[in-house]
Design an enzyme around this catalytic site. Structure first.
Site, PDB file in Angstrom:
ATOM      1  N   HIS B  63       0.844  -1.198   0.000  1.00 48.64           N
ATOM      2  CA  HIS B  63       0.000   0.000   0.000  1.00 48.64           C
ATOM      3  C   HIS B  63       0.875   1.243   0.000  1.00 48.64           C
ATOM      4  CE1 HIS B  63       0.928  -0.462   4.264  1.00 48.64           C
ATOM      5  NE2 HIS B  63       0.413   0.731   4.545  1.00 48.64           N
ATOM      6  N   HIS B  65       1.618   3.864   1.843  1.00 44.50           N
ATOM      7  CA  HIS B  65       2.068   4.647   2.986  1.00 44.50           C
ATOM      8  C   HIS B  65       3.594   4.672   2.899  1.00 44.50           C
ATOM      9  CE1 HIS B  65      -1.743   4.404   5.715  1.00 44.50           C
ATOM     10  NE2 HIS B  65      -1.767   5.428   4.889  1.00 44.50           N
ATOM     11  N   ASP B  67       6.101   4.445   4.823  1.00 43.97           N
ATOM     12  CA  ASP B  67       6.976   3.457   5.461  1.00 43.97           C
ATOM     13  C   ASP B  67       6.963   2.115   4.725  1.00 43.97           C
ATOM     14  OD1 ASP B  67       4.285   3.386   6.448  1.00 43.97           O
ATOM     15  OD2 ASP B  67       4.919   2.039   8.053  1.00 43.97           O
ATOM     16  N   HIS B 143      -7.237  -1.196   5.524  1.00 42.80           N
ATOM     17  CA  HIS B 143      -6.343  -0.211   6.109  1.00 42.80           C
ATOM     18  C   HIS B 143      -6.880   1.172   5.755  1.00 42.80           C
ATOM     19  CE1 HIS B 143      -2.768   0.909   8.182  1.00 42.80           C
ATOM     20  NE2 HIS B 143      -2.123   1.379   7.139  1.00 42.80           N
ATOM     21  N   ASP B 213      -0.300  -3.644   5.978  1.00 40.39           N
ATOM     22  CA  ASP B 213      -0.951  -3.266   7.228  1.00 40.39           C
ATOM     23  C   ASP B 213      -2.446  -3.573   7.132  1.00 40.39           C
ATOM     24  OD1 ASP B 213       1.567  -2.174   7.689  1.00 40.39           O
ATOM     25  OD2 ASP B 213       0.902  -0.114   7.674  1.00 40.39           O
ATOM     26  N   HIS B 271       5.831  -5.013  12.290  1.00 42.85           N
ATOM     27  CA  HIS B 271       5.239  -3.673  12.180  1.00 42.85           C
ATOM     28  C   HIS B 271       4.956  -3.092  13.567  1.00 42.85           C
ATOM     29  CE1 HIS B 271       2.722  -0.366  10.566  1.00 42.85           C
ATOM     30  NE2 HIS B 271       3.478  -0.540   9.509  1.00 42.85           N
TER      31      HIS B 271
END
Lengths: 308, 308
Positions: B63, B65, B67, B143, B213, B271
């Site tokens: 995804h 994001h 990080d 998420h 996530d 995570h």
């Protein structure tokens, strides 16, 4: 005298190594932090060396090669997570604008601070930033993509009050600032005490030039004449001069020639090629031409001192 | 049996810490390397843990994001500098396409390899990648932005030849492959030796699911039933369940519930929130529900073993 400091976060070159990080450094003056360049991993280096995310108010990007800017969006993103509210100013080549816009839209919706982008004309030598403590000038450099360095010049400060004279003439606190600004003092008896007896001279303003990445520019010294500290691209040793020219980088010898011609106070070497296990050879070659030369390394802090 | 390995390069969460790196791991099977997620600094982790830049042939991004993806352009850029010629395949949410295009144009002109982008529909559970060794399925997750996990399934391998039987019946080498594929053997005397006497069963195919996530999805186990190893979002401990729901992450207890319901062989936790100085509490809470649980950490390598 307020400390004027350079914190080295990364002084490696394009290929990542475990020895050096990608380019980034932080200039500290009067509690404000200014970042120059922000390669991948810069925010981790900030954690490692305890550089405040909050106090960074401005980021200057020299050019759009990844090892100088890939860490920027991560830094902004983290500042958002840390609840920053103060605007962050980015000075960078104009091509940065559309990329930054797209990244901010994709990754940073809901930021509680403004990211203010200022396009820098990499071909012009001009003041691009000014506050009450300093000015920053762009220094056109010659690299494979548009690139400029930065010259930080501390503004003139006020003279120092002579405490003993103030006490002697019983000068009230309300007059101190006028005296700093040059006023004489007239005693109750009408005696005029000239300002020169009431103050000692202001500290000399200090200056710092960051010139990276660039090929050797024989005329560059003219733009930075008398600079106190010069950080100059020294990717290679003398034997690699041809390669340096090919990739628009410099050797440490060339960096030293710029420092010498500019009558700089000190030379800092950085942007080391991944090929070197240590940079002693690079250092020694530079010292032959400009003795007051030092290698940079991650985690080092250098004070900018006025040259003697 | 060929090793099927998971190399952990980063198992931290969004806020950078000195304890954990941003998300990235590398799956190794039959000499090929597949990367899952590529947070900032991933290429440095590869240097640190000796992961070959050349052998990475595919990168899967769960995804958008930071990080999980800010390291991607740096990785591609470095592959270019290292002279890569083999294409690099990127599987990621479709929004990645325009950003990647812009970044490649700005930073990677003159690459000598193709970057082939494959948009993944994060809402569908389907096979998104296949080669002769394995398939990769997308696993829709929940998420704050579109996100999917990945299920790596090794393909069925052939049975093992029984060397003793081959010698006994003097079966020529040219027939070995036929026998692996199921053929019987007829001796010169006309005796038929059934295939089952000539081979031992193939190794059980192994599987690995990466689910990060995501918030806790009570039905997720259905998509990964019987998986040998599950890596699941375990950002928080049990006491932070509300926060986990708010930020669409999971607690380790929830990760363990998914592993248990899926009849997984082993659970790997990762995570981790930046708030933890150690993750022993997170581990112990998961073990109460699913005993064969392990914490991940940077530099660790886990073999994917078929569950007993």
């Amino acid at each position: 005298m307020e400390p004027f400091l350079i914190h080295i976060l990364g002084c490696g070159s394009a290929l990542p190594t475990l020895r050096h990080s990608a380019s980034s450094q932080v200039i500290e003056l009067r509690g404000k932090l200014f970042m120059i360049d922000c390669g991948e991993g810069t925010q981790l280096q900030m954690r490692k060396y305890h550089i405040s995310f909050t106090k960074i108010q401005t980021v200057f990007i020299s050019h759009l090669h990844g090892d100088h800017c890939f860490g920027l969006i991560g830094l902004i993103s983290t500042m958002g997570m840390l609840g920053r509210t103060a605007p962050l100013h980015i000075y960078a080549p104009k091509e940065t604008g559309p990329l930054l816009d797209m990244q901010l839209k994709m990754f940073c919706t809901g930021l509680e601070f403004n990211v203010v982008f200022h396009a820098v004309d990499t071909k012009r030598h001009q003041v691009i930033y000014e506050d009450r403590s300093l000015t920053v000038e762009s220094l056109p450099l010659q690299h494979r993509v548009p690139c400029n360095g930065f010259l930080f010049r501390e503004k003139a400060t006020l003279p120092h009050i002579r405490r003993d004279m103030i006490d002697c003439y019983e000068i009230p606190v309300s007059q101190i600032n006028n005296i700093k600004l040059g006023a004489d003092w007239t005693t109750e008896d009408g005696e005029v005490i000239p300002n020169s007896r009431l103050v000692t001279p202001a500290d000399k303003s200090r200056s710092y030039a960051y010139c990276c990445d660039t090929r050797f520019i024989p005329s560059l010294h003219q733009l930075i004449e008398g600079v106190d500290v010069l950080y100059h691209d020294s990717t290679y040793d003398k034997s690699m001069e041809e390669r340096a020219a090919l990739y628009n980088h410099s050797t440490s010898t060339q960096a030293a020639m710029v420092a010498k011609e500019a009558h700089a106070g000190q030379l800092l070497l950085g942007h080391f090629s991944a090929r070197y296990d240590n940079e002693e050879g690079i250092l020694n070659e530079a010292k032959e031409i400009f003795p007051n030369t030092q290698l940079t390394d991650e985690g080092m802090t250098f004070p900018i001192l006025a040259k003697k």
